[in-house]
Design an enzyme around this catalytic site. Sequence first.
Site, PDB file in Angstrom:
ATOM      1  CG  ASP A 191      -6.357   3.233   3.722  1.00 31.67           C
ATOM      2  OD1 ASP A 191      -5.770   4.294   3.431  1.00 31.67           O
ATOM      3  OD2 ASP A 191      -7.347   3.189   4.479  1.00 31.67           O
ATOM      4  NE  ARG A 243     -14.354   8.034   6.836  1.00 34.49           N
ATOM      5  CZ  ARG A 243     -13.564   7.275   6.065  1.00 34.49           C
ATOM      6  NH1 ARG A 243     -13.892   6.032   5.818  1.00 34.49           N
ATOM      7  NH2 ARG A 243     -12.455   7.764   5.546  1.00 34.49           N
ATOM      8  NE  ARG A 245      -9.453   3.636   7.892  1.00 40.86           N
ATOM      9  CZ  ARG A 245     -10.251   4.639   8.219  1.00 40.86           C
ATOM     10  NH1 ARG A 245     -10.497   4.910   9.459  1.00 40.86           N
ATOM     11  NH2 ARG A 245     -10.844   5.361   7.299  1.00 40.86           N
ATOM     12  CG  ASP A 304      -7.131  -1.305   4.173  1.00 37.77           C
ATOM     13  OD1 ASP A 304      -7.761  -1.258   3.098  1.00 37.77           O
ATOM     14  OD2 ASP A 304      -7.526  -0.733   5.199  1.00 37.77           O
ATOM     15  CG  ASP A 319     -11.191  -3.940   5.944  1.00 37.87           C
ATOM     16  OD1 ASP A 319     -11.331  -4.852   5.114  1.00 37.87           O
ATOM     17  OD2 ASP A 319     -10.729  -4.083   7.089  1.00 37.87           O
ATOM     18  N   GLY A 328     -13.910   6.342   2.501  1.00 41.21           N
ATOM     19  CA  GLY A 328     -13.027   7.364   1.927  1.00 41.21           C
ATOM     20  C   GLY A 328     -12.954   7.204   0.413  1.00 41.21           C
ATOM     21  CB  THR A 375      -9.447   1.911   0.256  1.00 43.05           C
ATOM     22  OG1 THR A 375      -8.576   2.507   1.234  1.00 43.05           O
ATOM     23  CG2 THR A 375      -9.044   0.451   0.100  1.00 43.05           C
TER      24      THR A 375
HETATM   25  O1  F6P Z   1      -9.330   4.982   4.273  1.00 43.67           O
HETATM   26  C1  F6P Z   1      -8.800   6.052   3.582  1.00 43.67           C
HETATM   27  C2  F6P Z   1      -8.267   7.106   4.511  1.00 43.67           C
HETATM   28  O2  F6P Z   1      -7.742   8.147   3.705  1.00 43.67           O
HETATM   29  C3  F6P Z   1      -7.230   6.631   5.524  1.00 43.67           C
HETATM   30  O3  F6P Z   1      -5.949   6.489   4.953  1.00 43.67           O
HETATM   31  C4  F6P Z   1      -7.328   7.715   6.562  1.00 43.67           C
HETATM   32  O4  F6P Z   1      -6.905   7.247   7.819  1.00 43.67           O
HETATM   33  C5  F6P Z   1      -8.789   8.048   6.567  1.00 43.67           C
HETATM   34  O5  F6P Z   1      -9.302   7.622   5.308  1.00 43.67           O
HETATM   35  C6  F6P Z   1      -9.117   9.498   6.751  1.00 43.67           C
HETATM   36  O6  F6P Z   1     -10.500   9.614   6.849  1.00 43.67           O
HETATM   37  P1  F6P Z   1     -11.301  10.962   6.653  1.00 43.67           P
HETATM   38  O7  F6P Z   1     -11.235  11.337   5.203  1.00 43.67           O
HETATM   39  O8  F6P Z   1     -12.677  10.631   7.089  1.00 43.67           O
HETATM   40  O9  F6P Z   1     -10.629  11.998   7.507  1.00 43.67           O
END
Ligand code: F6P
Length: 319
Positions: A128, A72, A172, A130, A103, A11, A126
Amino acid sequence: KKAIAVMTSGGDSPGMNAAARAVVRTALYEGVEVYGINNGYQGMVDDDIVKLSSRSVSDLIQRGGTFLGTARCMEFKTPEGRKKGFDNLMKHGIEGLVIIGGDGSLTGGSLLSKETGMPIVGLPGTIDNDVWGMDYTIGCDTAANTIVDAINKLRDTASAHRRIMLVEVMGRNSGWLAMMAGIAGGAEYVLVPEVKYDLDEMCHELKAMYDAGKRYSIIVVAEGAGSAVGLGQVVEEKTGIDTRVSVLGHIQRGGSPTVEDRMKASMLGEKAALAIISGATNVVFGFNEGKVVSVNLFDAVNNQKTLDPELVRLARVLA
Ligand code: F6P
């Protein structure tokens, strides 16, 4: 002549551009060639790798997102995919790689390092917050500010109507972002996956507070703690108080990075470039308690970052 590469993965987060810019400009300053890998590991597998100049990173420090693109990538989760990526790096004479990501992205890097010996330096990118071994990740400050801005707005309308407002935020499995924004936003409750909460008790307290004259309250819900939509229904039923829910979603990922994110991303970018140029590997640079720290890459990906109990306590005390 030495050559390194930089990529963003997973992300996106505000400040990734500032970090990549710092990597590029530091390397060029040191007389080292820099390649950009587009769209994360997907670009490595597909050989979407381009040489960067100082101009390639102009007009970027103020921008959210990532000019390199991100993805991803499923293929990179297999040893074959990683071998393909490695071969492409070799083709360009790349001798070290700076990975900016969360992560999952750093895990990909650790596997690449283990299987191929490619030197890897990671930066925590990120919203997050985390990543193990540090209390800050690039983008978490901007995201927290975006959430606080939303909370400020929700307070106006919540107060006007005497409502309960639930705000679902990202993160997350981690409650870090929610906790930062919840404390800074003055939330009555911050529901996070790390701490068990008692819905009955919370609703009981809310009802008592409204009976005593309270006009509104803000409940921050980390996405990992449950769906705010579902929780909001329960809260409304149990308290009998008008309740509304806002799911902030990807708004939290965008926007111009704050000064804190720009500064820290720039400092970490420089560190990462100098480290990879001097032959360091399997290290992640981050900030902890305001200071730059370096963490072993395998430690960073194999350990789960825990939520600071002091922050959990503070959120309760100040509510
Ligand atoms: O890891 C960053 C994040 O924004 C998380 O907080 C969230 O759960 C996820 O990515 C959302 O992923 P995507 O953008 O693939 O929907």
